[in-house]
Design a protein around this motif. Sequence first.
Motif, short mmCIF file in Angstrom:
data_model
loop_
_atom_site.label_atom_id
_atom_site.label_comp_id
_atom_site.label_asym_id
_atom_site.label_seq_id
_atom_site.Cartn_x
_atom_site.Cartn_y
_atom_site.Cartn_z
N LEU A 61 -16.74 20.70 29.05
CA LEU A 61 -17.49 19.88 29.12
C LEU A 61 -16.49 18.53 28.44
CD1 LEU A 61 -21.07 18.77 29.67
CD2 LEU A 61 -19.14 19.22 31.15
N TYR A 62 -15.51 19.25 27.48
CA TYR A 62 -15.11 19.09 26.02
C TYR A 62 -13.66 18.07 26.73
CZ TYR A 62 -13.08 17.52 21.79
OH TYR A 62 -12.50 16.61 21.00
N VAL A 74 -17.55 10.38 25.20
CA VAL A 74 -16.04 10.73 24.77
C VAL A 74 -15.24 11.17 23.37
CG1 VAL A 74 -12.96 10.41 25.11
CG2 VAL A 74 -14.78 9.82 26.88
N ASP A 75 -15.55 11.80 22.75
CA ASP A 75 -15.04 12.43 21.56
C ASP A 75 -13.35 11.73 21.70
OD1 ASP A 75 -14.36 13.44 19.10
OD2 ASP A 75 -14.79 15.56 19.65
N PRO A 79 -7.06 13.63 21.65
CA PRO A 79 -5.53 13.75 21.91
C PRO A 79 -5.32 12.87 23.44
CG PRO A 79 -5.22 15.89 20.68
CD PRO A 79 -6.52 15.05 20.99
N LEU A 80 -6.45 14.35 24.07
CA LEU A 80 -6.76 13.37 25.72
C LEU A 80 -7.46 13.12 26.32
CD1 LEU A 80 -5.53 17.21 26.73
CD2 LEU A 80 -4.18 14.95 26.42
N SER A 81 -8.53 12.46 25.26
CA SER A 81 -9.98 11.83 25.34
C SER A 81 -9.60 10.25 26.30
CB SER A 81 -10.19 10.88 23.75
OG SER A 81 -9.73 10.08 23.49
N ARG A 82 -8.29 9.37 26.54
CA ARG A 82 -7.77 8.38 27.26
C ARG A 82 -7.69 8.88 28.74
NH1 ARG A 82 -9.74 6.66 22.70
NH2 ARG A 82 -9.34 6.10 21.01
N LEU A 83 -7.04 10.18 28.93
CA LEU A 83 -6.89 10.38 30.25
C LEU A 83 -7.97 10.73 30.96
CD1 LEU A 83 -3.73 12.23 29.21
CD2 LEU A 83 -3.58 10.01 29.87
N ILE A 84 -9.54 11.13 30.02
CA ILE A 84 -10.38 11.15 31.41
C ILE A 84 -10.81 10.12 32.25
CG2 ILE A 84 -12.52 11.84 30.89
CD1 ILE A 84 -12.36 12.85 28.60
N PRO A 85 -10.63 10.35 34.19
CA PRO A 85 -11.05 9.65 34.68
C PRO A 85 -12.13 9.01 34.80
CG PRO A 85 -10.16 11.35 35.68
CD PRO A 85 -10.31 11.88 34.19
N SER A 86 -12.62 8.06 35.14
CA SER A 86 -14.06 7.64 35.63
C SER A 86 -15.21 8.88 36.63
CB SER A 86 -14.40 6.42 36.02
OG SER A 86 -13.36 6.77 37.59
#
Length: 107
Positions: A61-62, A74-75, A79-86
């Motif tokens: 899930l990370y 979101v952790d 560095p990719l945390s801002r790219l996770i879609p809703s």
Amino acid sequence: MILLESDLKRISQYTGLDPEEFSVKKGRFRVLKNVDGRCFFYDQKNGTCRIYAARPIGCSLYPLVLSEDGHVEVDDYCPLSRLIPSYEKRKAKLLGGEILRELFSRG
């Protein structure tokens, strides 16, 4: 990383290791051991997970993580945390509920 009973069984079957070798008891739960601040299964030479095919549910899930109060977040260290879609966040919340049910059904 908190380990579910299903994680412990899957990892043990995959690696042939006893859970005591790769995890420690922390309160009511077992968590992955760390070696030099890194996951027990992190392959430093290759920069990969040695048990990727059998990794814990939490790892899959990370960078979505289960907070101590039981919410999926979101952790921000990722560095990719801002790219996770809703839609991925919604999916993770459902899985988070399943994780909580298994964790707290342990008695």
